[in-house]
Design a protein around this motif. Structure first.
Motif, PDB file in Angstrom:
ATOM      1  N   LEU A   1       1.029   8.874   2.266  1.00 31.38           N
ATOM      2  CA  LEU A   1       1.329   7.799   1.322  1.00 31.38           C
ATOM      3  C   LEU A   1       0.234   6.742   1.339  1.00 31.38           C
ATOM      4  O   LEU A   1      -0.171   6.232   0.289  1.00 31.38           O
ATOM      5  CB  LEU A   1       2.679   7.154   1.667  1.00 31.38           C
ATOM      6  N   PHE A   2      -0.248   6.408   2.528  1.00 31.98           N
ATOM      7  CA  PHE A   2      -1.304   5.403   2.665  1.00 31.98           C
ATOM      8  C   PHE A   2      -2.565   5.854   1.930  1.00 31.98           C
ATOM      9  O   PHE A   2      -3.179   5.080   1.196  1.00 31.98           O
ATOM     10  CB  PHE A   2      -1.582   5.171   4.147  1.00 31.98           C
ATOM     11  N   HIS A   3      -2.952   7.109   2.118  1.00 30.72           N
ATOM     12  CA  HIS A   3      -4.174   7.600   1.490  1.00 30.72           C
ATOM     13  C   HIS A   3      -3.983   7.842  -0.005  1.00 30.72           C
ATOM     14  O   HIS A   3      -4.942   7.711  -0.779  1.00 30.72           O
ATOM     15  CB  HIS A   3      -4.632   8.882   2.178  1.00 30.72           C
ATOM     16  N   ALA A   4      -2.756   8.199  -0.413  1.00 32.19           N
ATOM     17  CA  ALA A   4      -2.518   8.425  -1.844  1.00 32.19           C
ATOM     18  C   ALA A   4      -2.714   7.152  -2.653  1.00 32.19           C
ATOM     19  O   ALA A   4      -3.066   7.199  -3.829  1.00 32.19           O
ATOM     20  CB  ALA A   4      -1.102   8.968  -2.063  1.00 32.19           C
ATOM     21  N   ALA A   5      -2.507   5.987  -2.029  1.00 33.98           N
ATOM     22  CA  ALA A   5      -2.702   4.727  -2.746  1.00 33.98           C
ATOM     23  C   ALA A   5      -4.146   4.531  -3.168  1.00 33.98           C
ATOM     24  O   ALA A   5      -4.425   3.796  -4.106  1.00 33.98           O
ATOM     25  CB  ALA A   5      -2.247   3.553  -1.880  1.00 33.98           C
ATOM     26  N   GLY A   6      -5.085   5.196  -2.472  1.00 38.16           N
ATOM     27  CA  GLY A   6      -6.501   5.062  -2.820  1.00 38.16           C
ATOM     28  C   GLY A   6      -6.914   5.878  -4.014  1.00 38.16           C
ATOM     29  O   GLY A   6      -8.064   5.766  -4.466  1.00 38.16           O
ATOM     30  N   ARG A   7      -6.013   6.695  -4.540  1.00 35.23           N
ATOM     31  CA  ARG A   7      -6.351   7.481  -5.736  1.00 35.23           C
ATOM     32  C   ARG A   7      -6.262   6.585  -6.967  1.00 35.23           C
ATOM     33  O   ARG A   7      -5.186   6.135  -7.344  1.00 35.23           O
ATOM     34  CB  ARG A   7      -5.394   8.656  -5.900  1.00 35.23           C
ATOM     35  N   ARG A   8      -7.375   6.357  -7.562  1.00 30.80           N
ATOM     36  CA  ARG A   8      -7.391   5.477  -8.741  1.00 30.80           C
ATOM     37  C   ARG A   8      -8.179   6.155  -9.845  1.00 30.80           C
ATOM     38  O   ARG A   8      -9.338   6.524  -9.660  1.00 30.80           O
ATOM     39  CB  ARG A   8      -8.024   4.129  -8.385  1.00 30.80           C
ATOM     40  N   GLU A   9      -7.520   6.334 -10.949  1.00 26.94           N
ATOM     41  CA  GLU A   9      -8.209   6.904 -12.097  1.00 26.94           C
ATOM     42  C   GLU A   9      -8.683   5.788 -13.007  1.00 26.94           C
ATOM     43  O   GLU A   9      -8.223   4.645 -12.911  1.00 26.94           O
ATOM     44  CB  GLU A   9      -7.265   7.830 -12.862  1.00 26.94           C
ATOM     45  N   ALA A  10      -9.628   6.108 -13.848  1.00 24.31           N
ATOM     46  CA  ALA A  10     -10.168   5.101 -14.762  1.00 24.31           C
ATOM     47  C   ALA A  10      -9.066   4.605 -15.691  1.00 24.31           C
ATOM     48  O   ALA A  10      -8.331   5.392 -16.289  1.00 24.31           O
ATOM     49  CB  ALA A  10     -11.313   5.690 -15.572  1.00 24.31           C
TER      50      ALA A  10
ATOM     51  N   ARG B   1       0.833  -1.207   0.000  1.00 30.07           N
ATOM     52  CA  ARG B   1       0.000   0.000   0.000  1.00 30.07           C
ATOM     53  C   ARG B   1       0.866   1.255   0.000  1.00 30.07           C
ATOM     54  O   ARG B   1       0.600   2.198  -0.757  1.00 30.07           O
ATOM     55  CB  ARG B   1      -0.909  -0.012   1.227  1.00 30.07           C
ATOM     56  N   LEU B   2       1.880   1.299   0.836  1.00 27.46           N
ATOM     57  CA  LEU B   2       2.736   2.481   0.903  1.00 27.46           C
ATOM     58  C   LEU B   2       3.520   2.670  -0.385  1.00 27.46           C
ATOM     59  O   LEU B   2       3.704   3.801  -0.855  1.00 27.46           O
ATOM     60  CB  LEU B   2       3.692   2.369   2.094  1.00 27.46           C
ATOM     61  N   PHE B   3       3.988   1.571  -0.976  1.00 23.24           N
ATOM     62  CA  PHE B   3       4.721   1.688  -2.235  1.00 23.24           C
ATOM     63  C   PHE B   3       3.809   2.208  -3.339  1.00 23.24           C
ATOM     64  O   PHE B   3       4.208   3.059  -4.146  1.00 23.24           O
ATOM     65  CB  PHE B   3       5.303   0.329  -2.614  1.00 23.24           C
ATOM     66  N   ALA B   4       2.565   1.707  -3.382  1.00 29.62           N
ATOM     67  CA  ALA B   4       1.610   2.213  -4.367  1.00 29.62           C
ATOM     68  C   ALA B   4       1.321   3.687  -4.130  1.00 29.62           C
ATOM     69  O   ALA B   4       1.173   4.467  -5.077  1.00 29.62           O
ATOM     70  CB  ALA B   4       0.322   1.394  -4.316  1.00 29.62           C
ATOM     71  N   GLY B   5       1.240   4.082  -2.849  1.00 27.70           N
ATOM     72  CA  GLY B   5       0.998   5.484  -2.554  1.00 27.70           C
ATOM     73  C   GLY B   5       2.122   6.386  -3.028  1.00 27.70           C
ATOM     74  O   GLY B   5       1.876   7.489  -3.525  1.00 27.70           O
ATOM     75  N   ILE B   6       3.350   5.927  -2.895  1.00 25.28           N
ATOM     76  CA  ILE B   6       4.495   6.714  -3.382  1.00 25.28           C
ATOM     77  C   ILE B   6       4.378   6.940  -4.884  1.00 25.28           C
ATOM     78  O   ILE B   6       4.591   8.049  -5.390  1.00 25.28           O
ATOM     79  CB  ILE B   6       5.809   5.996  -3.041  1.00 25.28           C
ATOM     80  N   LEU B   7       4.004   5.898  -5.612  1.00 25.60           N
ATOM     81  CA  LEU B   7       3.921   6.014  -7.066  1.00 25.60           C
ATOM     82  C   LEU B   7       2.738   6.869  -7.510  1.00 25.60           C
ATOM     83  O   LEU B   7       2.727   7.359  -8.641  1.00 25.60           O
ATOM     84  CB  LEU B   7       3.808   4.617  -7.682  1.00 25.60           C
ATOM     85  N   ARG B   8       1.738   7.042  -6.632  1.00 27.59           N
ATOM     86  CA  ARG B   8       0.547   7.802  -7.023  1.00 27.59           C
ATOM     87  C   ARG B   8       0.539   9.221  -6.478  1.00 27.59           C
ATOM     88  O   ARG B   8      -0.452   9.930  -6.635  1.00 27.59           O
ATOM     89  CB  ARG B   8      -0.706   7.048  -6.553  1.00 27.59           C
ATOM     90  N   LEU B   9       1.612   9.637  -5.842  1.00 27.74           N
ATOM     91  CA  LEU B   9       1.712  11.026  -5.418  1.00 27.74           C
ATOM     92  C   LEU B   9       1.841  11.929  -6.636  1.00 27.74           C
ATOM     93  O   LEU B   9       2.528  11.600  -7.607  1.00 27.74           O
ATOM     94  CB  LEU B   9       2.923  11.220  -4.504  1.00 27.74           C
TER      95      LEU B   9
END
Length: 710
Positions: free
Chosen positions: A480-489, A268-276
């Motif tokens: 970072l944790f919350h940024a992982a929840g950003r998902r675009e279509a 989750r944290l790694f995904a959040g880093i990539l979605r910042l």
């Protein structure tokens, strides 16, 4: 397996159907999604299939993790790889196995008839490696014949030789389906069976203490009766021995819990880093990034350790209540324990607030120190010696004052709670003892309950201390944790394959901006107000203007690094919502200004090919070297002992300002995008290298926007 191979494996044309069914049957995707077949879009390149799979999984709301392995490591991966899609050779082209779940010796697959069936892992491996083993089988048979191996032993020897020969050979890739790291975290925990494992751990611990209390009761009954029968001693020993398997179960559950929660949190944290977004990290320095790395490790370890100790303490406090009720203290001691726990929580809350203020001051000092050592070395060297420590004494004074306040609250929490409990609990027992109304057995039970609660309160304080540190570390990690929840279509899979860089052969504008408005917070007027722009294929534009007029802001918006406040931007007639951020950036490549671009500590080839799939193939490496030599970097590559594979960056080969600028230009050109944007990329080049770089860019960029000062 071969008899029903046609029904067990899926053809390439039905891969979308197989992926959708596999995601729904495994509970990863709740709704059916129409996926176009990849047969017409996927080429011979494996990376085309990886891109299609990534986009198709994104449309389903799951992630498809590409796994590359060797034949020697294939079986262990299959055992732990469900749900997954395995690529296997077929007589009519590529075919795929849809694995629902895997076990130790067999897997459950979903066939084209939609019926699940069990297949042995050895059969799966044989199916996947059939053609590879056939190719190597002739050499093995000849070797066995020359060695004179008897016929009865030849099959076993052939299998061993093939396993040895193919152990390091790359196997056909496959894809493991997982929940997207940005999904609801509680759902991910349930999917990993974390609640059940935690319940098992708590139950095992509770049973241990129930058995321990029973052993006390058995022993105490004999002691208070004035004699110990052998039967009671055997019962006491049996109860103590019975505790052992439950303790093993507790720690086994704890290890599983630690592994599962830690893995989910790291993903989750790694995904959040990539979605910042770039703006979220633009103003942060090395000190903040270092702090986030340290705190991410702290959150995982402290939450698990503090949560475990806290849960155990809660269980023990609940078990202490009936013991106190049965003792001489009765109701008063029983009511005193919850009150004392509430006092502990109140003291902990004050300690948490104090520690949070102390941590903020400590991190502020650390960030400033790291920035001075790493980010502002030139300024530090030029600053007068008398001014280097300005403000440090005041910061150190505040830090010491906050340290004293925090230590005071920590002392109250760690000393007053457990030891103060002994004082007040025995004081509450005093009236019953003085009056003589309590029996010896009731006094013994009461004393045992007080000591049992004392031990539980010690664990509670320890667990709360760890949780306080975890809560403070969480303040830094939560973005970072919350940024992982950003998902675009996700874009349609067929769009994901269109990588851009078509050389300007498609009709229509490459990029079009309509009525774009963008402003920075705190400024009264927008930087861009109603901007319109159209860039056609093969067009070369030069954008000039003074500093601060919005040139770099426009470049960032066109490159997808910023989102306009209003207006529309299209690439090949498609907006960012349709293409997704990844698809947009593959079609528009930008080389930002020098201070916003970076050379990473890796090989020269990695830095040049960052916009392409990695690892790079021979064709990619050849193209990278060709572009770099055209830009005048041939002498640099020739000086490097390892050429394109030379490590560069902080700990490798050091590049000059101009060499870095040309590397950034090469990086943008090698992305094969439809539009290349260069922001002040030629400013550091001498006239000869400027001429060569400009010729290369004009020759290779399908469409070009160059930003420069007048």
């Amino acid at each position: 397996m071969s008899a029903g191979a046609g029904a067990e494996t899926w053809p390439l044309a039905r891969l979308g159907e197989a992926l959708g069914l596999l995601a729904r049957r495994s509970g990863l995707a709740p709704r059916p999604v129409e996926l176009p077949p990849p047969a017409a879009a996927v080429g011979d390149d494996d990376r085309d299939l990886d891109r299609w799979m990534d986009a198709a999984a994104g449309r389903l709301g799951v992630s498809a993790e590409t796994v590359e392995t060797t034949w020697g490591d294939l079986e262990p991966l299959i055992r732990g790889g469900g749900p997954a899609l395995l690529r296997c050779p077929g007589d009519d082209g590529q075919r795929f196995l849809a694995v629902l779940r895997a076990g130790r010796d067999a897997v459950e697959i979903l066939g084209t008839d939609l019926e699940p069936r069990r297949v042995g892992i050895a059969e799966v491996r044989e199916r996947l490696g059939r053609r590879v083993e056939e190719a190597a089988g002739a050499d093995v048979e000849r070797l066995l014949e020359e060695a004179g191996v008897p016929r009865r032993r030849r099959r076993r020897a052939r299998r061993a030789l093939l396993a040895e020969r193919l152990a390091r050979r790359r196997a056909l890739g496959f894809w493991i389906l997982r929940r997207d790291p940005g999904d609801d975290f509680w759902s991910q925990l349930r999917g990993a069976r974390v609640p059940g494992t935690a319940a098992t751990m708590i139950a095992a611990h509770a049973v241990q203490y129930v058995l321990l209390i029973l052993s006390w009761w058995v022993l105490g009954r004999g002691v208070l009766a004035g004699r110990l029968d052998p039967g009671w001693l055997l019962a006491w020993a049996g109860l103590l021995l019975t505790i052992t398997p439950f303790r093993i179960l507790e720690y086994w559950s704890l290890s599983l819990l630690t592994t599962r929660v830690g893995a989910l949190l790291k993903r989750r944290l790694f995904a959040g880093i990539l979605r910042l977004e770039p703006e979220e990290i633009r103003s942060q320095g090395a000190g903040q990034f270092l702090g986030r790395v340290i705190d991410s490790e702290a959150v995982e370890s402290l939450v698990l350790s503090g949560g475990h100790v806290g849960l155990i303490a809660a269980v023990e406090i609940l078990l202490a209540l009936p013991i106190l009720w049965l003792g001489a203290g009765g109701l008063w001691q029983t009511l005193l324990l919850p009150v004392w726990v509430a006092l502990a929580l109140w003291l902990w809350w004050g300690y948490l607030a104090s520690r949070r203020r102390w941590t903020a001051e400590r991190l502020g000092m650390t960030h400033e120190l790291v920035e001075k050592m790493v980010g502002h070395r030139t300024r530090l060297a030029q600053e007068p010696v008398a001014n280097r420590h300005t403000g440090e004494d005041e910061a150190l004074g505040r830090y010491l004052e906050l340290s004293r306040a925090m230590d005071h609250r920590a002392t109250l929490l760690r000393i007053l709670v457990p030891r103060g409990w002994l004082v007040v609990a025995f004081a509450a027992l005093g009236p019953a003892f003085v009056s003589g109304r309590a029996t010896l057995a009731e006094l013994a039970v009461a004393i045992g309950g007080v000591l049992f609660a004392y031990r539980a309160l010690w664990k509670l304080v320890r667990g709360l201390s760890d949780l306080a540190e975890a809560a403070i570390a969480w303040d830094n990690v939560a973005p970072l944790f919350h940024a992982a929840g950003r998902r675009e279509a996700a874009p349609p899979p067929d769009l994901a394959l269109a990588a851009g860089g078509d050389g300007g052969t498609q009709p229509g504008p490459v990029l079009e901006a309509r009525e774009v408005v963008f402003g920075y917070g705190g400024r009264p007027r927008p930087v861009l107000d109603g901007l319109n722009l159209r860039i056609d294929r093969a067009e070369r534009l030069l954008l000039e203007g003074p500093s601060g007029c919005g040139k770099s802001t426009l470049a960032a918006i066109l490159a997808g690094l910023r989102i306009p406040d209003s207006g529309l931007v299209f690439v090949r007639g498609l907006d960012r919502h349709t293409l997704g951020s990844r698809g947009w950036r593959r079609r528009v490549a930008a080389a930002p200004q020098f201070h916003e671009n970076h050379v990473l500590t890796d090989t020269f080839a990695f830095n040049a090919l960052m916009g392409r799939e990695w690892p790079a193939g021979p064709a990619d490496m050849a193209e990278a070297e060709e572009v770099c030599r055209e830009l005048g970097l041939g002498e640099v590559l020739d000086r490097m002992p390892a050429g394109l594979l030379q490590l560069v960056g902080e700990s490798g080969w050091q590049l000059s300002h101009g060499e870095r600028s040309r590397l950034y230009i090469a990086r943008a050109l090698l992305q094969r995008s439809d539009l290349v944007i260069l922001d002040e990329s030629f400013a550091a080049l001498d006239p000869e290298n400027l001429r060569r770089a400009l010729e290369t860019v004009l020759d290779r960029a399908p469409a070009l926007l160059v930003i420069a000062h007048p």
